[in-house]
Motif scaffolding. Structure first.
Motif, PDB file in Angstrom:
ATOM      1  N   LEU A  99       0.830  -1.209   0.000  1.00  0.00           N
ATOM      2  CA  LEU A  99       0.000   0.000   0.000  1.00  0.00           C
ATOM      3  C   LEU A  99       0.865   1.260   0.000  1.00  0.00           C
ATOM      4  CD1 LEU A  99      -2.805  -1.161   2.456  1.00  0.00           C
ATOM      5  CD2 LEU A  99      -3.006  -0.819  -0.013  1.00  0.00           C
ATOM      6  N   GLU A 100       1.937   1.245   0.772  1.00  0.00           N
ATOM      7  CA  GLU A 100       2.799   2.428   0.798  1.00  0.00           C
ATOM      8  C   GLU A 100       3.455   2.637  -0.571  1.00  0.00           C
ATOM      9  OE1 GLU A 100       6.427   2.382   3.061  1.00  0.00           O
ATOM     10  OE2 GLU A 100       6.380   4.558   3.328  1.00  0.00           O
ATOM     11  N   MET A 101       3.912   1.537  -1.167  1.00  0.00           N
ATOM     12  CA  MET A 101       4.568   1.623  -2.468  1.00  0.00           C
ATOM     13  C   MET A 101       3.577   2.127  -3.519  1.00  0.00           C
ATOM     14  SD  MET A 101       7.741   1.031  -3.142  1.00  0.00           S
ATOM     15  CE  MET A 101       8.553  -0.279  -2.246  1.00  0.00           C
ATOM     16  N   THR A 102       2.339   1.668  -3.415  1.00  0.00           N
ATOM     17  CA  THR A 102       1.303   2.086  -4.367  1.00  0.00           C
ATOM     18  C   THR A 102       1.077   3.592  -4.288  1.00  0.00           C
ATOM     19  OG1 THR A 102       0.203  -0.041  -4.148  1.00  0.00           O
ATOM     20  CG2 THR A 102      -1.109   1.752  -5.057  1.00  0.00           C
ATOM     21  N   GLY A 103       0.895   4.087  -3.068  1.00  0.00           N
ATOM     22  CA  GLY A 103       0.665   5.529  -2.890  1.00  0.00           C
ATOM     23  C   GLY A 103       1.853   6.326  -3.385  1.00  0.00           C
ATOM     24  N   ALA A 104       3.052   5.877  -3.042  1.00  0.00           N
ATOM     25  CA  ALA A 104       4.257   6.618  -3.434  1.00  0.00           C
ATOM     26  C   ALA A 104       4.421   6.620  -4.953  1.00  0.00           C
ATOM     27  CB  ALA A 104       5.489   6.009  -2.766  1.00  0.00           C
ATOM     28  N   PHE A 105       4.162   5.464  -5.566  1.00  0.00           N
ATOM     29  CA  PHE A 105       4.318   5.383  -7.022  1.00  0.00           C
ATOM     30  C   PHE A 105       3.309   6.296  -7.722  1.00  0.00           C
ATOM     31  CE2 PHE A 105       3.070   3.564 -11.138  1.00  0.00           C
ATOM     32  CZ  PHE A 105       4.293   3.637 -11.786  1.00  0.00           C
ATOM     33  N   MET A 106       2.067   6.239  -7.243  1.00  0.00           N
ATOM     34  CA  MET A 106       1.050   7.081  -7.872  1.00  0.00           C
ATOM     35  C   MET A 106       1.385   8.552  -7.713  1.00  0.00           C
ATOM     36  SD  MET A 106      -2.810   5.711  -7.450  1.00  0.00           S
ATOM     37  CE  MET A 106      -3.786   6.754  -8.498  1.00  0.00           C
ATOM     38  N   GLN A 107       1.896   8.920  -6.538  1.00  0.00           N
ATOM     39  CA  GLN A 107       2.211  10.329  -6.315  1.00  0.00           C
ATOM     40  C   GLN A 107       3.380  10.774  -7.204  1.00  0.00           C
ATOM     41  OE1 GLN A 107       0.339  12.339  -4.827  1.00  0.00           O
ATOM     42  NE2 GLN A 107       1.582  14.199  -4.684  1.00  0.00           N
ATOM     43  N   LEU A 108       4.375   9.911  -7.350  1.00  0.00           N
ATOM     44  CA  LEU A 108       5.510  10.250  -8.223  1.00  0.00           C
ATOM     45  C   LEU A 108       5.004  10.473  -9.651  1.00  0.00           C
ATOM     46  CD1 LEU A 108       8.672  10.446  -8.094  1.00  0.00           C
ATOM     47  CD2 LEU A 108       8.697   8.124  -9.033  1.00  0.00           C
ATOM     48  N   TYR A 109       4.121   9.581 -10.082  1.00  0.00           N
ATOM     49  CA  TYR A 109       3.535   9.714 -11.423  1.00  0.00           C
ATOM     50  C   TYR A 109       2.707  10.999 -11.507  1.00  0.00           C
ATOM     51  CZ  TYR A 109       0.167   8.614 -15.188  1.00  0.00           C
ATOM     52  OH  TYR A 109      -0.641   8.654 -16.299  1.00  0.00           O
ATOM     53  N   ARG A 110       1.921  11.271 -10.484  1.00  0.00           N
ATOM     54  CA  ARG A 110       1.093  12.483 -10.484  1.00  0.00           C
ATOM     55  C   ARG A 110       1.945  13.746 -10.558  1.00  0.00           C
ATOM     56  NH1 ARG A 110      -3.780  13.210  -7.842  1.00  0.00           N
ATOM     57  NH2 ARG A 110      -2.731  14.635  -6.440  1.00  0.00           N
ATOM     58  N   ILE A 128      11.611   5.647  -5.181  1.00  0.00           N
ATOM     59  CA  ILE A 128      10.686   5.064  -4.208  1.00  0.00           C
ATOM     60  C   ILE A 128      11.111   3.722  -3.625  1.00  0.00           C
ATOM     61  CG2 ILE A 128       8.693   6.294  -5.180  1.00  0.00           C
ATOM     62  CD1 ILE A 128       7.763   3.713  -6.380  1.00  0.00           C
ATOM     63  N   VAL A 129      12.061   3.038  -4.249  1.00  0.00           N
ATOM     64  CA  VAL A 129      12.476   1.757  -3.655  1.00  0.00           C
ATOM     65  C   VAL A 129      13.709   1.964  -2.778  1.00  0.00           C
ATOM     66  CG1 VAL A 129      13.180  -0.622  -4.102  1.00  0.00           C
ATOM     67  CG2 VAL A 129      11.560   0.507  -5.642  1.00  0.00           C
ATOM     68  N   GLU A 130      14.706   2.652  -3.352  1.00  0.00           N
ATOM     69  CA  GLU A 130      15.973   2.797  -2.617  1.00  0.00           C
ATOM     70  C   GLU A 130      15.909   3.857  -1.539  1.00  0.00           C
ATOM     71  OE1 GLU A 130      18.800   3.376  -5.799  1.00  0.00           O
ATOM     72  OE2 GLU A 130      17.996   1.571  -6.762  1.00  0.00           O
ATOM     73  N   ASP A 131      15.103   4.861  -1.728  1.00  0.00           N
ATOM     74  CA  ASP A 131      15.065   5.987  -0.790  1.00  0.00           C
ATOM     75  C   ASP A 131      13.788   5.917   0.048  1.00  0.00           C
ATOM     76  OD1 ASP A 131      14.990   8.396   0.495  1.00  0.00           O
ATOM     77  OD2 ASP A 131      15.630   9.574  -1.248  1.00  0.00           O
ATOM     78  N   ALA A 132      13.925   5.276   1.224  1.00  0.00           N
ATOM     79  CA  ALA A 132      12.744   5.044   2.057  1.00  0.00           C
ATOM     80  C   ALA A 132      12.123   6.358   2.527  1.00  0.00           C
ATOM     81  CB  ALA A 132      13.113   4.175   3.251  1.00  0.00           C
ATOM     82  N   ASP A 133      12.983   7.355   2.818  1.00  0.00           N
ATOM     83  CA  ASP A 133      12.451   8.630   3.298  1.00  0.00           C
ATOM     84  C   ASP A 133      11.620   9.310   2.220  1.00  0.00           C
ATOM     85  OD1 ASP A 133      13.673   8.248   5.666  1.00  0.00           O
ATOM     86  OD2 ASP A 133      15.450   9.468   5.179  1.00  0.00           O
ATOM     87  N   ASN A 134      12.171   9.296   1.012  1.00  0.00           N
ATOM     88  CA  ASN A 134      11.447   9.918  -0.095  1.00  0.00           C
ATOM     89  C   ASN A 134      10.132   9.198  -0.341  1.00  0.00           C
ATOM     90  OD1 ASN A 134      11.332  11.904  -2.186  1.00  0.00           O
ATOM     91  ND2 ASN A 134      11.722  10.259  -3.651  1.00  0.00           N
ATOM     92  N   ARG A 135      10.190   7.863  -0.239  1.00  0.00           N
ATOM     93  CA  ARG A 135       8.962   7.092  -0.432  1.00  0.00           C
ATOM     94  C   ARG A 135       7.903   7.502   0.583  1.00  0.00           C
ATOM     95  NH1 ARG A 135      10.883   2.061  -0.219  1.00  0.00           N
ATOM     96  NH2 ARG A 135      10.614   1.765   2.019  1.00  0.00           N
ATOM     97  N   ALA A 136       8.345   7.641   1.832  1.00  0.00           N
ATOM     98  CA  ALA A 136       7.401   8.019   2.883  1.00  0.00           C
ATOM     99  C   ALA A 136       6.833   9.415   2.612  1.00  0.00           C
ATOM    100  CB  ALA A 136       8.091   7.976   4.243  1.00  0.00           C
ATOM    101  N   ARG A 137       7.708  10.326   2.146  1.00  0.00           N
ATOM    102  CA  ARG A 137       7.229  11.692   1.853  1.00  0.00           C
ATOM    103  C   ARG A 137       6.210  11.689   0.715  1.00  0.00           C
ATOM    104  NH1 ARG A 137      12.679  13.128   2.828  1.00  0.00           N
ATOM    105  NH2 ARG A 137      13.172  12.975   0.613  1.00  0.00           N
ATOM    106  N   LEU A 138       6.530  10.924  -0.339  1.00  0.00           N
ATOM    107  CA  LEU A 138       5.594  10.845  -1.468  1.00  0.00           C
ATOM    108  C   LEU A 138       4.254  10.269  -1.010  1.00  0.00           C
ATOM    109  CD1 LEU A 138       7.998   9.575  -4.249  1.00  0.00           C
ATOM    110  CD2 LEU A 138       6.557  11.602  -4.458  1.00  0.00           C
ATOM    111  N   HIS A 139       4.336   9.202  -0.209  1.00  0.00           N
ATOM    112  CA  HIS A 139       3.118   8.561   0.259  1.00  0.00           C
ATOM    113  C   HIS A 139       2.293   9.536   1.110  1.00  0.00           C
ATOM    114  CE1 HIS A 139       0.462   5.284   1.204  1.00  0.00           C
ATOM    115  NE2 HIS A 139       0.625   5.464   2.511  1.00  0.00           N
TER     116      HIS A 139
END
Lengths: 826, 135
Positions: free
Chosen positions: A737-748, A773-784
């Protein structure tokens, strides 16, 4: 302003060729009535398409077919044309040009487009009758005349122009020898292996070659009889064509005191040393470069017109060019730095038996140059990668095999070369446009760009999957130096700015309304158009969630009416069915609504939802109210938004299922529904690698395995079928779920409006997405987190709002008050 | 001249349109950003798309079906497309919008015309019920 009181400023163009007239045409598009325009042309005819001189010489086209604008065209636009009058002098002090015949024209602004002159090697005999250059219609006439009464031709110069001239003369029945100073042909465009292949096929056509041969003298007495080389050998000739290069024609500019080096020196606004004097085309030197191809001229013309129209926002920053050889039956393409150096690496494909050679030069993971021989269908794709600096490490495996893996509606395979297709072959499946119609439009309507072809034929204007084919047709029809539209593509005709620039401006300058964007970025139209307004509305919405007020009138009707418009003007209604799981009660409710509103067609969609088709617009709100009462919300089947999450039955029922794919799909849909995205966004969750939910052709797909969840991205089951790239593997549903949100936000946040995830990932590279979003956990969390914040205001059911009366006007016809008046209102 | 009162200008959204049922099919009444008001037969000359549902920009509207751009004043498709839909006179008087139901330019009959009789007269294929009832 430089105008005389009460009168239009006068613009004088010196040079009635392609660059100058293109500038005038671009100017007329922007400000049709701004100037009183006068054009001087040294040649005795209207302006013509110089690119097509080779086909005229080869007898494939007539002179009439390559004329661009006839006298009537100038007259209709109120442009004064002085044909056959060479400008002799520019009095910059008096702001006046003087022609050789004494014609004087004063100017407020002057545009120089004097082109170039062929370079003639000053060997003895170079001025003998029978020695010509290859530059204008007169030269072509001279060559055609010679071919009728003489047999042997020598072409000096084994470059692009020389080979085209040699091919033309050969087609006219002459015996042709090509003389070249270097030991390989076209050394400025291609590398030795490609040159060897080229030479072999030209020899097979009947051309003869004298390479590494230095011309010492042209022989003859009264008329040319032969050519002698430094080593003392001679070849007989009745016609000698000098095609060793061109020089910017700077005489006029130089004589009037305008700073020239190799060409007329101009800045990024195409202004010369004298700011009221502009210059474009082959006569120009910009940032040290002179160009002899058409694409840079188009870019210069556009920028120059922008400044002449006093918009003052465009800059010309130089061009990357690509070359094709216009010799029938020979496919040759080259672009950029095709030789490479010790810091670059080459990818090479060579199949001598088939006569195919491809070489790509890469440096720092991007394409720097390309040479293609025998198979050039991917030329425009490589050129695009080169100009945009796209990272290609992720594509490297298949790079040399071309774009065919992206699907070209079935045309991209080896057997069907676009050039070899019959005229009846359908190129654009959406609009039913065949090859013959496109080629005819290109030649008859004098089209040069993809946009022109789209406007006139509709080909490539709908889904765009045939764009590569249309570009190939442009290239093969125009030949030579066609190269596609500039790297920086404006959002639409209302602006010079690209999607990326607009997006950056919105966030960096804190622009929060559409009016602010128009103002800050100098929009050319007061309220945009149907192309830019939906894009801006999305960008503003994505940048300022909760703050920006959505503009209904800037949304396509589907998103304004929250249903899909159909061909007859009715709508289709798709309620959200989470994860594709429903109940008898829900099905009964849908059936009741379908009957109540006399829905003519009930259909399952490809994404496991139920589509109620043929609904009248005015019935929509009431229907939504009834569906809402049964617990349904909008399925957003109409939007550039999260559509569906397709699932299989997973571990709950399936004997192979490894995880609860249905439950996970429902969670993913609950997390992401209601979010607007650059384009439609679809997901899928499969319970095992048998992949019954077809998760590997979704924008984001999850394939459950025994040890966790594989996440795949960038798939597409649409126009160009594309299998997903593997993004990463995670162990828990929470991570999915976190990866999904982060990926969608990066795309958005990163994709351009109307760019689906597949082309976006191909443009930025999978590596970029993985790093973010995979290697940078902090960035992933921010995007999510940013995704969740936008979801706050976004997860509102638009159907419920409208059923409650919001935007009621949208759905009601305006009933005329049945009140007739005898008098007409003032 | 056959003027009818449609109501207040504000009932038409800026850069939007409303539909009026006319004697010969739907009429789309548009309002531009600058409060210019125009009326056209609500059928694109291309495939009969409802112009009222398109995006309005400047004094033009883009058909929602296939992106033809129609000039609001004349009803003509803008180049290089060709074709014309019916245009009607509109006036704004003291904030009230008036429409002349007699067209200035008659709409050419199209296969997908909203009016079945009109289509039948021209000998073209009769529209489906869904087409007839399209809003």
């Amino acid at each position: 302003m430089l105008t005389r009181t009460g009168q239009k400023p006068r613009l004088v163009l010196v040079g009635n060729g392609m660059a100058g007239m293109r500038t005038v045409e671009e100017l007329l598009k922007l400000k049709p009535d701004m100037y009183e325009i006068t054009v001087f042309g040294a040649e005795p005819h209207g302006n013509y398409n110089r690119i097509l001189l080779s086909p005229v010489l080869a007898g494939e086209k007539t002179v009439d077919e390559i004329l661009l604008n006839d006298d009537g065209w100038y007259a209709e636009r109120g442009i004064r044309l002085h044909k056959g009058r060479r400008v002799a002098h520019i009095h910059r002090g008096r702001r006046e040009v003087v022609a050789e015949d004494g014609t004087r024209e004063p100017y407020d602004r002057l545009l120089l487009a004097t082109g170039s002159t062929p370079f003639v090697i000053p060997v003895p005999g170079h001025d003998l009758p029978g020695v010509v250059s290859f530059r204008d219609l007169q030269d072509v006439d001279a060559m055609l005349a010679a071919s009728r009464s003489h047999r042997r031709a020598v072409v000096i110069g084994g470059g692009l122009l020389g080979l085209e001239a040699a091919n033309g003369l050969l087609r006219q029945g002459m015996e042709v020898t090509v003389v070249h100073l270097m030991d390989t042909l076209m050394e400025r465009q291609i590398d030795p292996p490609a040159a060897a292949l080229l030479q072999r096929s030209l020899e097979a056509k009947g051309l003869q070659f004298r390479l590494a041969a230095q011309t010492e003298a042209i022989l003859g007495d009264g008329r040319v009889t032969g050519v002698r080389f430094r080593d003392g050998t001679e070849v007989p000739a009745d016609l000698v064509v000098m095609a060793v290069g061109i020089r910017p024609n700077v005489e006029l500019a130089k004589a009037s005191g305008i700073h020239c080096e190799r060409g007329v020196v101009v800045n990024d606004t195409l202004q010369t040393y004298d700011p009221v004097v502009y210059a474009v085309g082959e006569c120009v030197q910009h940032r040290g470069q002179c160009y002899g191809l058409v694409a840079p001229l188009w870019e210069q013309a556009k920028v120059c017109a922008n400044h002449l129209a006093e918009y003052g926002i465009a800059r010309y920053e130089g061009s990357v060019t690509a070359t094709r050889l216009k010799v029938t039956g020979i496919d040759l393409f080259s672009a950029g730095d095709f030789l490479g150096d010790e810091h670059s690496e080459d990818l090479v494909f060579q199949d001598a038996a088939r006569g195919v050679y491809k070489k790509l030069v890469l440096r720092d993971g991007v394409v720097r140059g390309a040479v293609l021989y025998g198979d050039t269908i991917d030329g425009s794709w490589y050129f695009q990668l080169l100009r945009e600096g796209t990272p290609v490490n992720d594509l490297r495996d298949g790079l040399l095999f071309g774009q065919a893996h992206l699907g070209d509606s079935g045309h991209g395979d080896d057997k069907t070369r676009v050039a070899a297709l019959p005229d009846a072959a359908e190129i654009c499946g959406c609009n039913g446009v065949c090859k013959g119609a496109i080629v005819q439009a290109i030649t008859e309507k004098k089209l040069f760009t993809l946009d022109d072809v789209r406007a006139h034929t509709k080909a490539s204007s709908s889904c765009g999957s045939c764009t590569g084919l249309v570009e190939s047709l442009l290239a093969t029809t125009l030949g030579g130096d066609y190269s596609q539209t500039p790297a920086k593509k404006p959002v639409c005709a209302c602006t010079e700015h690209s999607h990326d620039e607009v997006r950056a401006a919105i966030t960096e300058q804190g622009l929060k309304t559409m009016a602010a964007v128009f103002e800050a970025l100098d929009w050319k139209t007061p309220d945009g158009c149907h192309v830019c307004r939906p894009a801006l509305n999305y960008y503003l919405l994505a940048a300022w969630p909760g703050e920006y007020r959505d503009d209904a009138q800037s949304r396509f009707i589907n998103e304004r009416a929250h249903g899909n418009i159909q061909k007859d003007g009715t709508y289709s209604v798709v309620p959200r069915i989470w994860g594709g799981v429903t109940t008898p009660t829900e099905l009964r409710a849908i059936a009741a609504v379908a009957e109540k509103y006399r829905v003519p067609t009930v259909k399952f969609t490809g994404g496991q939802r139920i589509d109620l088709l043929g609904v009248k617009k005015k019935d929509l709100p009431a229907m939504w109210r009834d569906l809402g009462a049964a617990g349904f919300v909008s399925g957003h089947a109409y939007g550039k938004a999260l559509r569906t999450v397709k699932t299989c039955v997973g571990s709950e029922w399936c004997r192979f299922g490894t995880q609860d794919s249905t439950g996970l799909g429902i969670q993913m849909e609950k997390l992401t529904w209601g979010s607007w995205t650059p384009h439609k966004f679809k997901m899928g969750v499969s319970g095992c690698p048998r992949n019954c939910a077809e998760a590997t052709i979704k924008d984001l797909g999850v394939v459950c395995v025994d040890s966790g969840y594989e996440i795949h991205v960038g798939g597409n089951g649409g126009v160009k079928v594309r299998v997903t790239d593997f993004l990463c593997k995670v162990a828990t549903e929470a991570e999915v779920l976190e990866m999904t949100g982060a990926f969608m936000q990066l795309y958005r946040e990163e994709a351009r409006y109307l760019e689906r995830t597949a082309p976006w990932i191909e443009r930025v590279g999978l590596t970029h997405v993985q790093q973010a979003i995979v290697e940078d956990a902090d960035n992933r969390a921010r995007l999510h987190r940013r995704f969740l914040e936008s979801q706050g205001p976004a997860q509102v059911d638009p159907w419920a709002e409208r059923a409650a009366g919001h935007a009621a006007q949208e759905f009601q016809p305006l009933t005329p008050i049945a009140e007739r008046h005898e008098e007409v209102p003032a | 001249m056959n003027w009818v009162k449609l109501g207040a200008l504000e009932t038409i959204p800026r850069l939007g349109a409303r539909v009026v049922a006319g004697p010969n099919g739907d009429i789309a009444v548009f309002r531009t950003a600058a409060d210019g008001v125009f009326a056209l037969a609500d059928r694109c000359p291309h495939k009969g798309g409802p112009l009222s549902q398109g995006i309005v920009h400047g004094e033009r509207v883009t058909c929602p079906l296939h992106n033809w751009v129609i000039d609001l004043a004349s009803g003509s498709a803008t180049g290089p497309d060709t074709g014309c839909t019916g245009a009607y006179r509109v006036r704004v008087d003291q904030g009230q919008v008036w429409l002349d139901l007699d067209p200035v330019v008659s709409a050419p009959v199209h296969a997908a015309a909203a009016d079945p009789e009109e289509a039948a007269e021209a000998g073209t294929q009769a529209p489906t019920p869904a087409q007839r009832e399209a809003v």
